[in-house]
Each structure stands twice: as structure tokens, then as C-alpha cells.
Motif scaffolding. Structure first.
Motif, PDB file in Angstrom:
ATOM      1  N   TYR A 192      -1.702  12.740  -8.940  1.00 36.02           N
ATOM      2  CA  TYR A 192      -1.418  11.496  -8.906  1.00 36.02           C
ATOM      3  C   TYR A 192      -0.192  11.132  -9.602  1.00 36.02           C
ATOM      4  CZ  TYR A 192      -2.303   6.565 -10.472  1.00 36.02           C
ATOM      5  OH  TYR A 192      -2.273   5.151 -10.571  1.00 36.02           O
ATOM      6  N   PHE A 193       0.054  11.896 -10.893  1.00 34.77           N
ATOM      7  CA  PHE A 193       1.471  11.655 -11.467  1.00 34.77           C
ATOM      8  C   PHE A 193       2.423  12.347 -10.961  1.00 34.77           C
ATOM      9  CE2 PHE A 193      -1.685  10.472 -15.024  1.00 34.77           C
ATOM     10  CZ  PHE A 193      -1.407   9.599 -15.328  1.00 34.77           C
ATOM     11  N   GLY A 194       2.434  13.159  -9.833  1.00 29.85           N
ATOM     12  CA  GLY A 194       3.557  13.585  -9.161  1.00 29.85           C
ATOM     13  C   GLY A 194       4.274  14.715  -9.650  1.00 29.85           C
ATOM     14  N   THR A 195       3.662  15.792 -10.281  1.00 36.01           N
ATOM     15  CA  THR A 195       4.587  16.697 -10.764  1.00 36.01           C
ATOM     16  C   THR A 195       4.038  18.061 -10.038  1.00 36.01           C
ATOM     17  OG1 THR A 195       4.355  16.031 -13.022  1.00 36.01           O
ATOM     18  CG2 THR A 195       4.996  18.287 -12.975  1.00 36.01           C
ATOM     19  N   TRP A 196       5.345  18.576  -9.422  1.00 35.83           N
ATOM     20  CA  TRP A 196       5.102  19.559  -8.586  1.00 35.83           C
ATOM     21  C   TRP A 196       4.777  20.957  -9.281  1.00 35.83           C
ATOM     22  CZ3 TRP A 196       8.183  24.103  -8.271  1.00 35.83           C
ATOM     23  CH2 TRP A 196       7.843  25.192  -7.033  1.00 35.83           C
ATOM     24  N   VAL A 209       0.870  -1.283   0.105  1.00 34.70           N
ATOM     25  CA  VAL A 209       0.028   0.118  -0.004  1.00 34.70           C
ATOM     26  C   VAL A 209       0.741   1.000   0.054  1.00 34.70           C
ATOM     27  CG1 VAL A 209      -1.717   1.360   1.329  1.00 34.70           C
ATOM     28  CG2 VAL A 209      -2.094  -1.102   1.105  1.00 34.70           C
ATOM     29  N   TRP A 210       1.836   1.214   0.688  1.00 35.26           N
ATOM     30  CA  TRP A 210       2.964   2.487   0.986  1.00 35.26           C
ATOM     31  C   TRP A 210       3.651   2.667  -0.407  1.00 35.26           C
ATOM     32  CZ3 TRP A 210       3.732   7.031   1.898  1.00 35.26           C
ATOM     33  CH2 TRP A 210       5.119   7.489   2.027  1.00 35.26           C
ATOM     34  N   HIS A 211       3.957   1.564  -1.022  1.00 35.90           N
ATOM     35  CA  HIS A 211       4.542   1.649  -2.244  1.00 35.90           C
ATOM     36  C   HIS A 211       3.828   2.485  -3.527  1.00 35.90           C
ATOM     37  CE1 HIS A 211       8.071   0.814  -4.734  1.00 35.90           C
ATOM     38  NE2 HIS A 211       7.366   0.494  -5.584  1.00 35.90           N
ATOM     39  N   SER A 212       2.313   1.911  -3.273  1.00 35.34           N
ATOM     40  CA  SER A 212       1.414   2.538  -4.237  1.00 35.34           C
ATOM     41  C   SER A 212       1.265   4.350  -4.009  1.00 35.34           C
ATOM     42  CB  SER A 212       0.034   1.821  -4.241  1.00 35.34           C
ATOM     43  OG  SER A 212      -0.634   1.982  -3.156  1.00 35.34           O
ATOM     44  N   CYS A 213       1.143   4.733  -2.750  1.00 38.06           N
ATOM     45  CA  CYS A 213       1.192   5.943  -2.334  1.00 38.06           C
ATOM     46  C   CYS A 213       2.213   6.814  -2.131  1.00 38.06           C
ATOM     47  CB  CYS A 213       0.395   5.919  -0.691  1.00 38.06           C
ATOM     48  SG  CYS A 213      -1.162   5.130  -0.819  1.00 38.06           S
ATOM     49  N   ARG A 214       3.481   6.184  -2.507  1.00 37.13           N
ATOM     50  CA  ARG A 214       4.832   6.964  -2.029  1.00 37.13           C
ATOM     51  C   ARG A 214       4.605   8.329  -2.992  1.00 37.13           C
ATOM     52  NH1 ARG A 214       9.287   4.686  -0.287  1.00 37.13           N
ATOM     53  NH2 ARG A 214       8.772   2.519  -0.997  1.00 37.13           N
ATOM     54  N   ILE A 215       4.522   8.140  -4.384  1.00 30.61           N
ATOM     55  CA  ILE A 215       4.497   9.423  -5.018  1.00 30.61           C
ATOM     56  C   ILE A 215       3.634  10.501  -4.760  1.00 30.61           C
ATOM     57  CG2 ILE A 215       3.362   8.297  -6.949  1.00 30.61           C
ATOM     58  CD1 ILE A 215       6.428  10.514  -7.308  1.00 30.61           C
ATOM     59  N   ILE A 216       2.363   9.976  -4.560  1.00 31.80           N
ATOM     60  CA  ILE A 216       1.222  10.905  -4.316  1.00 31.80           C
ATOM     61  C   ILE A 216       1.741  11.705  -2.875  1.00 31.80           C
ATOM     62  CG2 ILE A 216      -1.280  11.089  -3.700  1.00 31.80           C
ATOM     63  CD1 ILE A 216      -1.618   8.556  -5.312  1.00 31.80           C
ATOM     64  N   ILE A 217       2.150  11.060  -1.901  1.00 32.68           N
ATOM     65  CA  ILE A 217       2.558  11.671  -0.484  1.00 32.68           C
ATOM     66  C   ILE A 217       3.692  12.701  -0.595  1.00 32.68           C
ATOM     67  CG2 ILE A 217       3.102  11.395   1.672  1.00 32.68           C
ATOM     68  CD1 ILE A 217       0.311  10.789   1.098  1.00 32.68           C
ATOM     69  N   MET A 218       4.772  12.159  -1.700  1.00 31.43           N
ATOM     70  CA  MET A 218       5.812  12.828  -1.768  1.00 31.43           C
ATOM     71  C   MET A 218       5.463  14.064  -2.565  1.00 31.43           C
ATOM     72  SD  MET A 218       9.194  12.377  -3.997  1.00 31.43           S
ATOM     73  CE  MET A 218       8.240  12.826  -5.749  1.00 31.43           C
ATOM     74  N   THR A 219       4.539  14.074  -3.444  1.00 29.35           N
ATOM     75  CA  THR A 219       4.181  15.305  -4.347  1.00 29.35           C
ATOM     76  C   THR A 219       3.490  16.319  -3.057  1.00 29.35           C
ATOM     77  OG1 THR A 219       4.123  13.965  -6.251  1.00 29.35           O
ATOM     78  CG2 THR A 219       2.994  16.360  -6.121  1.00 29.35           C
ATOM     79  N   ALA A 220       2.741  15.647  -2.356  1.00 29.71           N
ATOM     80  CA  ALA A 220       2.039  16.551  -1.403  1.00 29.71           C
ATOM     81  C   ALA A 220       2.978  17.295  -0.559  1.00 29.71           C
ATOM     82  CB  ALA A 220       0.740  15.488  -0.622  1.00 29.71           C
ATOM     83  N   ALA A 221       4.053  16.468  -0.078  1.00 33.11           N
ATOM     84  CA  ALA A 221       4.835  16.954   0.703  1.00 33.11           C
ATOM     85  C   ALA A 221       5.641  18.186   0.368  1.00 33.11           C
ATOM     86  CB  ALA A 221       5.923  16.015   1.046  1.00 33.11           C
ATOM     87  N   MET A 222       6.001  17.928  -1.023  1.00 31.57           N
ATOM     88  CA  MET A 222       6.655  18.996  -1.650  1.00 31.57           C
ATOM     89  C   MET A 222       5.898  20.420  -1.812  1.00 31.57           C
ATOM     90  SD  MET A 222       8.270  16.863  -4.710  1.00 31.57           S
ATOM     91  CE  MET A 222       8.895  18.222  -5.737  1.00 31.57           C
ATOM     92  N   LYS A 223       4.506  20.137  -2.208  1.00 27.31           N
ATOM     93  CA  LYS A 223       3.632  21.259  -2.166  1.00 27.31           C
ATOM     94  C   LYS A 223       3.406  21.986  -0.877  1.00 27.31           C
ATOM     95  CE  LYS A 223       0.391  19.432  -5.880  1.00 27.31           C
ATOM     96  NZ  LYS A 223      -0.745  19.220  -6.275  1.00 27.31           N
ATOM     97  N   PRO A 242      10.712  20.324 -12.995  1.00 27.37           N
ATOM     98  CA  PRO A 242      10.162  20.983 -11.987  1.00 27.37           C
ATOM     99  C   PRO A 242      10.407  20.456 -10.773  1.00 27.37           C
ATOM    100  CG  PRO A 242       8.183  20.113 -13.428  1.00 27.37           C
ATOM    101  CD  PRO A 242       9.529  19.614 -13.761  1.00 27.37           C
ATOM    102  N   MET A 243      10.983  19.349 -10.414  1.00 27.78           N
ATOM    103  CA  MET A 243      11.487  18.890  -9.138  1.00 27.78           C
ATOM    104  C   MET A 243      12.971  19.550  -9.087  1.00 27.78           C
ATOM    105  SD  MET A 243      11.780  15.233  -7.462  1.00 27.78           S
ATOM    106  CE  MET A 243      12.088  15.156  -5.589  1.00 27.78           C
TER     107      MET A 243
END
Length: 462
Positions: A190-194, A144-158, A308-309
């Protein structure tokens, strides 16, 4: 500030979070195709059809988002509300298991914005995001975490960018609804672009018509065509052209190339969504494959891998730390921050920190060579009209040869660093340290030995 060293840049996304990319890579699990017809009928067409249906809701949401953004019939309040609803729709449709985690992160990160300013300065603003990611890494189900990782990472960057920009007076303290609209924006959650909060708000101030002109339609079509070409390359063509019987370094290059093509697919799909959603061309360019596949240096690779990153790291990590820690310290901290944003994962950390060391050494060593020989062989190419070097590619063949050698070394490093991102069973939970060391040991750690030798040369002549 344009002359700031940029060898640190895109680090992470040197892997783009494998979770989503693997969803597409698994489509082409490399059976032995006898001819081109088999590749088309058994791989290219099925994977293209499947992904076409997969991204249609994203395209529909992006188009509706554009209409709302440019329409005078909807207030700013409605704009943010609809952005939130569309983002929730995407999450429910594609990442329902991540929705509760994302909502909890949005609420907690908004609460952090009201902390006293002294707790939101410097690296302190990163701590809440890192703690949440660390908790997920240690206590969530790995799949589950592996499927959520990029979504949470993008949210953290924001959330980090909003907190820093508020302290820098670049933006005002946002209300909760605009903050939710930004964090759940359907174009990039979802796709993780900041994208920055300021750019998100600017969509309401855009004077362009809601109608898509021919140029915009052409760009969107170009992005989508490029995405599908790289998808077919990753799933089908790369594995067909280079067999398992090839030399180990050729196979390593194949596996790394397949991974890079999956990243290009994600990036160009995201570019299409940003363009369709209303962002200008300058904000929708995410990657430049030609700069990566035919690189001048690793510095260019990490910059153009995920633009962007790169900009996020440059603004929020590298530059603030440069004066305090110096170049090497700022580079190390930047790549470390990227690794932490991706979770506590040995493979990602090993690749990112290796990449940080490689780019630092290359940047410094080539600068010394360029100064000593007065030749245009630094990591970043000079603007032709402003090149002050005595020797360049126009008047000296040795300059061309030197740059080609450095390009070949970069390709060698990319094959080595990317070889571990294969389609093994552990891709669904994240790769372990044993997988990483096994892959590198098969190649004799030659890339690390070469980087160490380069550092020794740099240390002796600096």
C-alpha cells in the motif's frame, strides 16, 4: 561499480504518488490559526488521532507477519499464503477499488515470466507493465486510477525486478504462491516501498528471534515519532509559520516543504512497518530528510529522497543502459522510465525530466570545477580520510562558500519543482499541464533559466 554516477537516482518518487500523500495533506487544509494552542487543538491533535487509527491495522498486520516469518511452526508455504492473505486484507480495508486491478496485474505479470527469454531481455521486460499503466491512464476513471497509481507502480517494479533477476540467475523461477506473497506483502504493497524478491525470501532464513529487542522497539518508535512529526509539519506547522502574504518564493518554498514533509511521513511510516515486519535496519531506511532539507547537491536529493527506488533504478535501468547510451542517455531513459511508471501525466513527466536534466548538468559541471581547482566541490562529498583534493572544507573557506552556494541553488530548485504539488481541487485526479505551466510561469521559469545557463557554462568549458 561504487563509482558509478548517481545523479539519476530517485526520481520519481520525487512525488511519491500524490494519491496517498494527499490523503494526509488534506487534513491540514490551512485555516488561519491565531496561536500555537489553536494549531495543537485544531490541527495537530485531530490529524494525529485520525492517522493513528488509520495505521493501526498496518502495524497489527506487520507484527503478525513477523511472527509468521520467524516461527518454525509455519512452513514456507504457509508463510507465503499468510503474506498473501494479509496483503488482501489491507487492500480490502483501504484500497478495495484497486484490488481487481492489482490481482489482474499479478496474474498477467506472472504469465509474462514464462515468455521466451528473448522477450524478457533489456527494455522488453518493461513493456507489459508500461502497457498496463498506459491502459489505466487512458481508460480508467481518473479518480480511481489516481488512488491506485502508487500500488500498481510498486507492483510493476516488483514484477520487473523478478523478471530481470531470473534472467540474471539471481533467483529461480518462483512458484505462483511465493510470487503472490511477494507482490501482496502487507509491509509495502500500500505505501509503495520496493523490496527485492530475494530480500522477501530471506525473512524465512533469518536467525533472529521473533521477540522484539529493545533496540528494535526503539527504532520502530523512532520511525513512528518521526512520521507523526512530519505529518504535523505538513498539515499544520508549515502553513502556520509561513502565511499567504509572504513573498511568492517564500510561499513556493512553503508549499514544496509541505509536500516533502508528507513524503517523509509516508516514508517513516513505511520504515516502521518494514522494521516491525522483520526487515533489518539497512533494508528499512527509506529517506534521509536532513540530506534533502540541507542538501549538498541535487544528486544527494534524488538519492536520499527514496533510497529503495534509487537502488531499483540504478540496478534495473541506469547501469544496463549506461554502456549502450552513455551517461546522458542513461539518465534520460531512467527518468523517463520513472515517469512512465507513474503514468502518462504531464506534471510528473515535466518535474522528473527537469530534475534529470538539472542533476546531470550539476553533476558534470561540479566535477569539472572540482578537477580544475583541485577542490572538494563535486556533487558528492569525498570521504574525509580519502579526499585527494588539495582544497577542502578543512583548509579552505572558499571551498565551504562554494558548496554553500550550490546548496542554496539546490534549495531554490526544490522550491520551484515542488510548488505545483498544492492542495488544489485537481489533486484527486492528477494535475494537468495547464496547472504545471501556470505555477512555473508565476515564478518566471527562473529555475529552468538557471539550469539552462548552467548547461551553457558546462558546454563552453567541457
Amino acid at each position: 561499480m561504487d563509482d558509478d554516477p548517481e545523479f539519476y537516482a530517485d526520481e520519481n518518487y520525487f512525488m511519491d504518488d500524490y494519491n496517498q500523500e494527499n490523503q494526509y495533506e488534506s487534513l491540514g487544509s490551512s485555516p488561519e490559526y491565531e496561536n500555537i494552542s489553536d494549531v495543537f487543538s485544531l490541527c495537530v491533535i485531530p490529524s494525529t488521532n485520525l492517522i493513528s487509527f488509520f495505521i493501526l491495522p498496518f502495524l497489527a498486520a506487520a507484527l503478525f507477519f513477523r511472527i509468521i516469518s520467524y516461527s518454525n511452526y509455519f512452513s514456507s508455504y504457509m508463510f507465503h499464503a499468510i503474506s498473501t492473505v494479509l496483503g488482501l486484507y489491507i487492500m480490502v480495508l483501504y484500497a478495495l477499488e484497486c484490488l481487481h486491478l492489482l490481482l489482474a496485474f499479478i496474474i498477467s505479470s506472472y504469465f509474462v515470466l514464462y515468455f521466451p527469454r528473448k522477450y524478457r531481455t533489456g527494455m522488453c521486460v518493461f513493456v507489459p507493465s508500461f502497457l498496463i499503466i498506459l491502459y489505466c491512464e487512458l481508460f480508467m476513471d481518473p479518480v480511481v486510477w489516481h488512488s491506485c497509481r502508487i500500488i500498481i507502480m510498486t507492483a510493476a517494479m516488483k514484477s520487473i525486478s523478478v523478471a530481470v533477476d531470473i534472467d540474471g540467475s539471481s533467483i529461480r523461477m518462483p512458484k505462483f504462491l511465493p510470487y503472490c506473497g511477494y507482490m501482496l506483502c502487507p509491509l509495502n504493497t500500500y505505501f509503495g516501498t520496493w523490496i527485492s524478491f530475494k530480500d522477501y525470501l530471506s525473512l524465512r532464513e533469518n536467525d533472529e528471534t521473533v521477540c522484539l529487542n529493545n533496540w528494535a522497539l526503539l527504532m520502530i518508535a523512532g520511525y513512528l515519532c518521526s512520521a507523526f512529526l512530519f505529518l504535523s509539519a505538513s498539515n499544520c506547522w508549515v502553513q502556520w509559520f509561513i502565511s499567504d502574504k509572504s513573498w511568492m518564493w517564500v510561499r513556493a518554498y512553503r508549499d514544496a516543504l509541505s509536500f516533502r514533509c508528507s513524503h517523509y511521513f509516508i516514508s517513516f511510516t513505511s520504515s516502521a512497518l518494514l522494521s516491525l515486519g522483520g526487515y533489518p535496519l539497512a533494508k528499512s531506511v527509506i529517506t534521509k530528510p536532513l540530506k534533502i532539507e540541507f542538501p549538498r547537491s541535487l544528486v544527494e536529493v534524488v538519492i536520499y529522497w527514496n533510497i529503495p527506488m534509487h537502488m531499483w533504478l540504478k540496478k534495473y535501468v541506469f547501469r544496463p543502459m549506461l554502456e549502450q547510451l552513455g551517461k546522458f542517455g542513461a539518465v534520460t531513459l531512467t527518468f523517463s522510465a520513472s515517469a512512465l511508471l507513474h503514468g502518462v501525466n504531464f506534471q510528473l513527466a515535466a518535474v522528473l525530466l527537469s530534475l534529470g536534466f538539472y542533476t546531470y548538468v550539476e553533476y558534470q559541471l561540479r566535477n569539472i570545477f572540482a578537477t580544475t581547482f583541485n577542490a572538494c566541490i563535486a556533487s558528492k562529498i569525498c570521504v574525509r580520510e580519502r579526499c585527494e583534493h588539495m582544497y577542502n572544507s578543512q583548509n579552505c573557506k572558499w571551498t565551504v562558500i562554494a558548496n554553500i552556494i550550490f546548496s542554496c541553488i539546490t534549495i531554490f530548485h526544490l522550491a520551484y519543482l515542488g510548488v505545483m504539488f498544492d492542495g488544489s481541487e485537481s489533486q484527486d485526479t492528477g494535475y494537468s499541464y495547464s496547472h504545471t505551466l501556470e505555477k512555473w510561469s508565476e515564478l518566471g521559469y527562473k529555475s529552468h533559466w538557471l539550469a539552462l545557463a548552467s548547461y551553457c557554462v558546462y558546454f563552453l568549458i567541457k
